[in-house]
Design a protein around this motif. Structure first.
Motif, short mmCIF file in Angstrom:
data_model
loop_
_atom_site.label_atom_id
_atom_site.label_comp_id
_atom_site.label_asym_id
_atom_site.label_seq_id
_atom_site.Cartn_x
_atom_site.Cartn_y
_atom_site.Cartn_z
N ILE A 210 0.85 -1.20 0.00
CA ILE A 210 0.00 0.00 0.00
C ILE A 210 0.88 1.24 0.00
O ILE A 210 0.65 2.20 -0.73
N TRP A 211 1.91 1.20 0.83
CA TRP A 211 2.85 2.32 0.96
C TRP A 211 3.43 2.71 -0.39
O TRP A 211 3.44 3.87 -0.78
N GLN A 212 3.91 1.70 -1.13
CA GLN A 212 4.56 2.01 -2.41
C GLN A 212 3.56 2.39 -3.49
O GLN A 212 3.80 3.31 -4.26
N THR A 213 2.43 1.67 -3.56
CA THR A 213 1.47 1.96 -4.62
C THR A 213 0.84 3.34 -4.44
O THR A 213 0.56 4.03 -5.42
N SER A 214 0.62 3.74 -3.18
CA SER A 214 -0.10 5.00 -2.97
C SER A 214 0.69 6.20 -3.49
O SER A 214 0.10 7.19 -3.92
N THR A 215 2.00 6.09 -3.51
CA THR A 215 2.80 7.20 -4.06
C THR A 215 2.52 7.40 -5.54
O THR A 215 2.53 8.50 -6.06
N LEU A 216 2.26 6.27 -6.22
CA LEU A 216 2.04 6.35 -7.66
C LEU A 216 0.68 6.95 -8.00
O LEU A 216 0.45 7.40 -9.11
N SER A 217 -0.24 6.92 -7.03
CA SER A 217 -1.61 7.27 -7.40
C SER A 217 -1.93 8.76 -7.22
O SER A 217 -3.07 9.15 -7.32
N LYS A 218 -0.91 9.58 -7.00
CA LYS A 218 -1.22 11.01 -6.93
C LYS A 218 -1.40 11.57 -8.34
O LYS A 218 -0.89 11.01 -9.31
N TYR A 219 -2.15 12.66 -8.47
CA TYR A 219 -2.14 13.27 -9.81
C TYR A 219 -1.39 14.58 -9.80
O TYR A 219 -1.37 15.30 -8.83
N THR A 220 -0.82 14.85 -10.94
CA THR A 220 0.04 16.01 -11.08
C THR A 220 -0.42 16.79 -12.29
O THR A 220 -0.86 16.21 -13.28
N ARG B 218 -3.13 19.58 -6.15
CA ARG B 218 -3.91 18.49 -5.56
C ARG B 218 -4.94 19.02 -4.56
O ARG B 218 -5.87 18.31 -4.20
N GLU C 121 -6.05 0.75 -8.72
CA GLU C 121 -5.48 2.04 -8.37
C GLU C 121 -6.55 3.00 -7.89
O GLU C 121 -6.40 3.72 -6.92
N LEU D 42 -7.77 2.26 -4.42
CA LEU D 42 -6.85 2.76 -3.40
C LEU D 42 -6.99 4.27 -3.24
O LEU D 42 -7.08 4.79 -2.13
N LYS D 43 -7.05 4.99 -4.37
CA LYS D 43 -7.24 6.44 -4.31
C LYS D 43 -8.51 6.80 -3.57
O LYS D 43 -8.52 7.68 -2.72
N ARG E 155 2.89 10.36 1.49
CA ARG E 155 3.01 9.58 0.27
C ARG E 155 3.04 10.43 -1.00
O ARG E 155 3.78 10.15 -1.90
N TYR E 156 2.21 11.46 -1.09
CA TYR E 156 2.16 12.26 -2.31
C TYR E 156 3.28 13.30 -2.35
O TYR E 156 3.85 13.59 -3.39
#
Lengths: 341, 205
Positions: free
Chosen positions: A45-55, B41, B123, B126-127, B145-146
């Motif tokens: 969860i820790w690693q995947t959640s970093t990927l799920s931000k939007y930019t 964000r 994904e 999770l979001k 995390r972000y």
């Protein structure tokens, strides 16, 4: 799972474990199956959640347009400095209150405030040097002549602002940021080129007379040269303009137009539309006259217009545009609306 | 950026305080995008994010003589960005429609292959579950995390004890794990694992 387990997992994942906690962690991992499983899940969860931000998607903008950005930030600093300025040094004099009568206090405060304003220019010089000086002319205002710190002059049209970078930060050049439209008469100085930065382009000269048009939201930026030579650049593209020439930078294509020769109307302060679209024309008119102009129909935005206007009269200009494009205009309380007939 | 990397927080700050424009420019280059992403964000609009980010840096320069760094420059910048943005949101009664935006950003992947739909669904779940965490817990987890801030930096920026940060991250991880487990069972974590391996592969290339 008790909460100390989660505490250790949290610290482990965030790299915040003490030596003692590290040992506890290793021990739990090798002896406690349930702990191991929980830790593995948590670390996924820790690693995947970093990927799920939007930019936001414009990350290349910063480096591409960095000087423009820096100048915008400087302009904001100047605005902050200005909003702070009227601070009369009142507090120091409160201690004298008992000895002095009210009238003399009032008189002295007025005197001191007067003193403060009278000497504030010198005051600025002794204080820390400011990074930039700001000049502006509001929308709808008449043209305004200003003297720049290097001895050059500029005529600002309505809706124009200039931020001059003070030379203690820039030793080898004279640099300013422009939004709007201005005619520059640049003091000759071969050692220190004079550079006008706009949101999208940069104009470099040694000493000449030229005009820059770069209003906010306008889809093209134009430079017309009266005397001398000017380097007009954006990113890695460059155009050199000589006397009596002009060119534009088109935002959509990110290209310069071909160099054209100047018409008499180009470098006067009169309004001159050289085959530009109606959208751009209305942005220029909005800034000149301080009135909101709306296009009722989107197809109108791309219609081209050519016209020289000898008199600064919005009504007359609108009449000629309407006649030329076969459209109509209505003056409403908050805006002027152009629409199809 | 080259030389800025070798400078520590105090060096950078004292150079900026003395008016060193080169350090200042490098400082902006280094932090502009991360701060803009952070603000984006919260407001979900590029134009607002851009404007607010410039305000953050203008304020920094303007107030530079009063700045005192507790943990790091990064934490200071994020705190200032957070305050400005929260003010902006309050002042304009601005409400970012987070969930609608979320669905939109995800939907573009749907014409891809079967696995990718599965992947984006995971994904998205999770979001969504992160968004459903209690307010304080959510904010702390996202900052970690972000924004990739350390626990200490988060504590500094929210003016809260570090152990509170530890506690809330623990709660977040625990809650997320339970939610995902209830929904998908243990397979969820296996699939997450496969995604992670594939992604690493992708970045290696």
């Amino acid at each position: 799972m008790n909460s100390t387990y989660w505490d250790i997992i949290t610290k482990k994942l965030g790299g915040d474990c003490t030596e003692e906690e590290k040992m506890t962690f290793e021990k739990l991992l090798s002896t406690d199956e349930q702990f191991k499983e929980t830790y593995n899940d948590a670390s996924k969860i820790w690693q995947t959640s970093t990927l799920s931000k939007y930019t936001p998607n414009s990350s290349k903008e910063v480096t591409r347009n960095f000087n423009g950005l820096l100048d915008k930030i400087d302009a904001k600093v100047v605005a902050l400095e200005k909003s702070e300025r009227p601070k009369a040094p009142k507090q120091k004099f409160i201690e004298f209150r008992r000895k002095w009568t009210w009238a003399s206090i009032a008189a002295s405060i007025i005197f001191i405030i007067g003193f403060y304003f009278a000497f504030s220019p010198q005051d600025q010089a002794t204080k820390e040097p400011q990074i930039a000086t700001h000049f502006s002319n509001p929308q709808g205002a008449a043209q305004k002549n200003i003297n720049l710190p290097d001895g050059s002059t500029a005529m600002l049209m309505g809706g124009t602002s200039i931020t001059w970078a003070n030379s203690n930060t820039l030793k080898n050049e004279r640099r300013l940021f422009l939004e709007g439209e201005a005619i520059f008469d640049v003091q000759n100085n071969a050692q220190k080129p004079f550079i006008v930065k706009t949101m999208h382009t940069s104009i470099k000269v040694l000493g000449t007379v030229f005009k820059v048009q770069a209003y906010k939201d306008l889809q093209l930026e134009t430079v017309s040269v009266e005397e001398g030579r000017v380097e007009f650049t954006s990113n890695d593209k460059k155009v050199t303009l000589s006397a009596k020439e002009k060119a534009s930078f088109v935002l959509e294509s990110q290209e310069f137009t071909a160099v054209k020769s100047l018409e008499i109307s180009d470098n006067s302060n009169r309004i001159f539309f050289d085959n530009i679209d109606l959208q751009s024309a209305s942005i220029i008119l909005e800034n000149r006259f301080g009135k909101k102009i709306k296009l009722a129909d989107k197809t109108l935005a791309r219609r081209k217009i050519y016209g020289k206007f000898n008199r600064e009269n919005l009504n007359e200009i609108l009449q000629s545009i309407s006649l030329a494009l076969d459209i109509k205009y209505v003056i409403k309380e908050d805006a002027i609306v152009l629409s199809k007939k | 950026m080259k030389n800025a990397e070798f400078l520590n927080n105090d060096d950078i700050l004292s150079k900026i305080k003395s008016g060193d424009r080169e350090t200042w420019a490098n400082f902006i280059k280094m932090y502009y995008e991360p701060i803009k992403g952070f603000i984006y964000r919260m407001v979900l609009q590029n134009a607002h994010a851009e404007e607010l980010t410039q305000d953050v840096f203008a304020n920094f320069w303007y107030k530079r003589h009063e700045i005192v760094i507790k943990t790091s420059l990064k934490a200071y910048l994020y705190r200032s960005a957070r305050n400005l943005t929260l003010n902006f949101i309050k002042r304009n009664k601005y409400e970012a429609n987070y969930n609608a935006q979320l669905e939109k950003t995800i939907s573009y992947q749907h014409n891809e292959t079967e696995e990718q739909i599965h992947y984006s669904e995971l994904e998205l779940t999770l979001k969504r579950e992160i968004e459903n965490l209690p307010e304080e817990c959510k904010e702390i987890f996202k900052l970690s995390r972000y924004e990739e801030l350390s626990y200490k930096e988060i504590a500094d920026l929210l003016e809260t004890p570090v152990r509170r940060v530890h506690y809330q991250i623990g709660i977040a991880l625990k809650t997320l794990r339970e939610k995902l487990k209830n929904k998908y069972g243990n397979t969820y974590f296996t699939v997450l694992y496969i995604i992670l391996i594939n992604l690493m592969d992708f970045f290696d290339r």
